[in-house]
Write an enzyme that holds these catalytic residues in place. Sequence first.
Site, PDB file in Angstrom:
ATOM      1  N   ASP A 169      -7.915  -5.421   0.207  1.00  0.00           N
ATOM      2  CA  ASP A 169      -8.366  -6.284  -0.894  1.00  0.00           C
ATOM      3  C   ASP A 169      -7.981  -7.743  -0.707  1.00  0.00           C
ATOM      4  OD1 ASP A 169      -7.639  -3.448  -2.694  1.00  0.00           O
ATOM      5  OD2 ASP A 169      -9.622  -4.364  -2.676  1.00  0.00           O
ATOM      6  N   HIS A 173       0.854  -1.186   0.000  1.00  0.00           N
ATOM      7  CA  HIS A 173       0.000   0.000   0.000  1.00  0.00           C
ATOM      8  C   HIS A 173       0.890   1.237   0.000  1.00  0.00           C
ATOM      9  CE1 HIS A 173      -3.181   2.813   1.198  1.00  0.00           C
ATOM     10  NE2 HIS A 173      -4.028   1.877   0.814  1.00  0.00           N
TER      11      HIS A 173
HETATM   12  C1  SDX Z   1      -6.350  -0.052  -2.767  1.00  0.00           C
HETATM   13  O1  SDX Z   1      -4.393   4.381  -2.027  1.00  0.00           O
HETATM   14  C2  SDX Z   1      -5.420   3.830  -1.344  1.00  0.00           C
HETATM   15  O2  SDX Z   1      -5.812   4.236  -0.293  1.00  0.00           O
HETATM   16  C3  SDX Z   1      -6.029   2.629  -2.072  1.00  0.00           C
HETATM   17  C4  SDX Z   1      -7.045   1.822  -1.271  1.00  0.00           C
HETATM   18  C5  SDX Z   1      -8.324   2.588  -1.001  1.00  0.00           C
HETATM   19  O3  SDX Z   1      -9.039   2.176  -0.063  1.00  0.00           O
HETATM   20  O4  SDX Z   1      -8.641   3.485  -1.801  1.00  0.00           O
HETATM   21  O5  SDX Z   1      -6.446   1.390  -0.056  1.00  0.00           O
HETATM   22  C6  SDX Z   1      -7.481   0.575  -2.063  1.00  0.00           C
HETATM   23  O6  SDX Z   1      -6.121   0.284  -3.913  1.00  0.00           O
HETATM   24  C7  SDX Z   1      -5.465  -1.003  -2.010  1.00  0.00           C
HETATM   25  C8  SDX Z   1      -4.227  -1.475  -2.856  1.00  0.00           C
HETATM   26  C9  SDX Z   1      -4.720  -2.596  -3.755  1.00  0.00           C
HETATM   27  N1  SDX Z   1      -3.681  -2.962  -4.737  1.00  0.00           N
HETATM   28  C10 SDX Z   1      -3.058  -4.161  -4.654  1.00  0.00           C
HETATM   29  O7  SDX Z   1      -3.220  -4.971  -3.729  1.00  0.00           O
HETATM   30  C11 SDX Z   1      -2.158  -4.454  -5.848  1.00  0.00           C
HETATM   31  C12 SDX Z   1      -0.802  -4.979  -5.348  1.00  0.00           C
HETATM   32  N2  SDX Z   1      -0.120  -3.873  -4.677  1.00  0.00           N
HETATM   33  C13 SDX Z   1       0.829  -3.088  -5.443  1.00  0.00           C
HETATM   34  O8  SDX Z   1       0.528  -2.942  -6.788  1.00  0.00           O
HETATM   35  C14 SDX Z   1       1.368  -1.885  -4.692  1.00  0.00           C
HETATM   36  O9  SDX Z   1       1.646  -2.295  -3.424  1.00  0.00           O
HETATM   37  C15 SDX Z   1       0.540  -0.622  -4.615  1.00  0.00           C
HETATM   38  C16 SDX Z   1       0.114  -0.142  -5.970  1.00  0.00           C
HETATM   39  C17 SDX Z   1      -0.675  -0.843  -3.780  1.00  0.00           C
HETATM   40  C18 SDX Z   1       1.392   0.465  -3.954  1.00  0.00           C
HETATM   41  O10 SDX Z   1       2.442   0.723  -4.816  1.00  0.00           O
HETATM   42  P1  SDX Z   1       3.556   1.847  -4.470  1.00  0.00           P
HETATM   43  O11 SDX Z   1       3.241   2.562  -3.212  1.00  0.00           O
HETATM   44  O12 SDX Z   1       3.773   2.661  -5.704  1.00  0.00           O
HETATM   45  O13 SDX Z   1       4.817   0.989  -4.114  1.00  0.00           O
HETATM   46  P2  SDX Z   1       5.817   0.422  -5.173  1.00  0.00           P
HETATM   47  O14 SDX Z   1       5.087  -0.166  -6.338  1.00  0.00           O
HETATM   48  O15 SDX Z   1       6.862   1.455  -5.438  1.00  0.00           O
HETATM   49  O16 SDX Z   1       6.440  -0.789  -4.350  1.00  0.00           O
HETATM   50  C19 SDX Z   1       7.593  -0.627  -3.534  1.00  0.00           C
HETATM   51  C20 SDX Z   1       8.353  -1.944  -3.677  1.00  0.00           C
HETATM   52  C21 SDX Z   1       8.704  -2.283  -5.135  1.00  0.00           C
HETATM   53  O17 SDX Z   1       9.842  -3.141  -5.083  1.00  0.00           O
HETATM   54  P3  SDX Z   1      11.312  -2.466  -5.376  1.00  0.00           P
HETATM   55  O18 SDX Z   1      11.209  -1.736  -6.704  1.00  0.00           O
HETATM   56  O19 SDX Z   1      11.551  -1.532  -4.208  1.00  0.00           O
HETATM   57  O20 SDX Z   1      12.245  -3.645  -5.403  1.00  0.00           O
HETATM   58  O21 SDX Z   1       7.501  -3.029  -3.226  1.00  0.00           O
HETATM   59  C22 SDX Z   1       7.245  -3.897  -4.328  1.00  0.00           C
HETATM   60  C23 SDX Z   1       7.547  -3.130  -5.603  1.00  0.00           C
HETATM   61  O22 SDX Z   1       7.919  -4.023  -6.650  1.00  0.00           O
HETATM   62  N3  SDX Z   1       5.808  -4.264  -4.239  1.00  0.00           N
HETATM   63  C24 SDX Z   1       5.343  -5.480  -4.417  1.00  0.00           C
HETATM   64  C25 SDX Z   1       3.960  -5.370  -4.176  1.00  0.00           C
HETATM   65  N4  SDX Z   1       3.642  -4.104  -3.886  1.00  0.00           N
HETATM   66  C26 SDX Z   1       4.805  -3.412  -3.932  1.00  0.00           C
HETATM   67  N5  SDX Z   1       5.940  -6.640  -4.740  1.00  0.00           N
HETATM   68  C27 SDX Z   1       5.134  -7.720  -4.829  1.00  0.00           C
HETATM   69  N6  SDX Z   1       3.792  -7.711  -4.607  1.00  0.00           N
HETATM   70  C28 SDX Z   1       3.178  -6.554  -4.288  1.00  0.00           C
HETATM   71  N7  SDX Z   1       1.859  -6.529  -4.075  1.00  0.00           N
END
Ligand code: SDX
Length: 435
Positions: free
Chosen positions: A370, A312
């Site tokens: 989720d 998140h």
């Molecule tokens: C919702 O914003 C809100 O409030 C949203 C929400 C709401 O109520 O409105 O809470 C609802 O959208 C919840 C989130 C649902 N999405 C998911 O579950 C999809 C999986 N999650 C990711 O796509 C991700 O965690 C995000 C999009 C939620 C957040 O992404 P960020 O903050 O841009 O973080 P990032 O992508 O830069 O990740 C940081 C690191 C990265 O690795 P490095 O480049 O540092 O090596 O963490 C890794 C990412 O690759 N990473 C994950 C991951 N989420 C982040 N790796 C594997 N699986 C994941 N789910």
Amino acid sequence: MTTPHKATMSFSDGTPSVDFPIYKGTVGPDVVDIRKLYGASGKFTFDPGFLSTAACESKITYIDGDKGELLYRGYPIEQIAVNCDYLETCYLLLNGDMPNPAQKKDFENRVIHHTMVHEQMTRFFQGFRRDAHPMAVLVGCVGALSAFYHDSLDIQNPEHRFVSAIRLVAKMPTLVAMAYKYSSGQPFMYPRNDLSYSANFMRMMFGTPCEDYKPNDVLVRALDRILILHADHEQNASTSTVRLAGSSGANPFACIAAGIATLWGPAHGGANEACLQMLDGIQAQGGVAKIGEFVAQVKDKNSTVKLMGFGHRVYKNYDPRAKLMRETCYEVLGELGLENDPSFALAMALEKIALEDDYFVSRKLYPNVDFYSGIVQKALGIPTSMFTCIFAMARTVGWIAQWNEMISDPDQKIGRPRQLFTGATARDVKPIGNR
Ligand code: SDX
């Protein structure tokens, strides 16, 4: 809000330094007001993804990502989920405090008497294929609502804003249920005024004209809790879209349709659908025994596989909604005799492994709302393709509350970000013969 402190930006390129005021909220990070930066320095800030940008001032929802805390108008989500129902939560988000019994009854009455949609709305559905994704149907139908309410589109009129809020909160369950019925070929069910908000929705989803439908109280309460947990969440992607759309003066129905479109993405509200598909995929390949292989794929930088329902932008601790959703999982599966539901067992095993794996721990990746919501919804009989529609139904009140707060702000301006341009500079067009 202002503090005696300031931030000074100095430049090594000879640009004179600039002082900025620092504002303090009632809780949470201070902000540096950089609005005069461009005028004073000819420079923009650069923050794609808004990692360090507060786009607005708000009094509605507060999140502490490090503590895993979520407050709606100051009330902790854990207390709201146990002591309130969804319409009470809607009243709270829209009006700023909890309703007293008379206010609650009046609000419920207003919502109940707006649950029907214009009969001509039914014709919109005929234009869609039966197998259209219900979110595509919902975006279209909600945007079209503005065509029916010319009597309340003056967004500067508080009464028009209030009646639009009531109409949207009231009609979303009807439209979502209609999208489901249309996909299954069953007839639409009209709302009933003698049922609660969530019971009414369950009946419109699962009832038929052929027999009476008696909603199961435990399942209705579970759905109501799902709606409460998804009602608002500060300046997330879809809420920011609603605010930006609203800042141009677009009508509330169009703004909510824009929010629905944004929510659809798998990185946002589409994650619950993607999460269940992920669990079903692991199950099909062998279930718990295959978790190690899946997690290895997630950790492999060359793969695009993500652990859906994890991570998140704000929560760097356990999403408090995920904890409440997991409790609801136990209740619903227990009520239905599905304690051994393989998806739930798999999700809990996956969560345990991920929370002990340094890849996730070091990146502060925890389950978000989720991760469990899809399992609960599947147990309630809601098809996977409908999960994000349920999220949109729940979040409509948050979107409209945030939109209303923005429109009511006398200092509100149209949102118009700038850019760092790295494309071609001015050049002459060559006649086609010389290209
Ligand atoms: C919702 O914003 C809100 O409030 C949203 C929400 C709401 O109520 O409105 O809470 C609802 O959208 C919840 C989130 C649902 N999405 C998911 O579950 C999809 C999986 N999650 C990711 O796509 C991700 O965690 C995000 C999009 C939620 C957040 O992404 P960020 O903050 O841009 O973080 P990032 O992508 O830069 O990740 C940081 C690191 C990265 O690795 P490095 O480049 O540092 O090596 O963490 C890794 C990412 O690759 N990473 C994950 C991951 N989420 C982040 N790796 C594997 N699986 C994941 N789910």
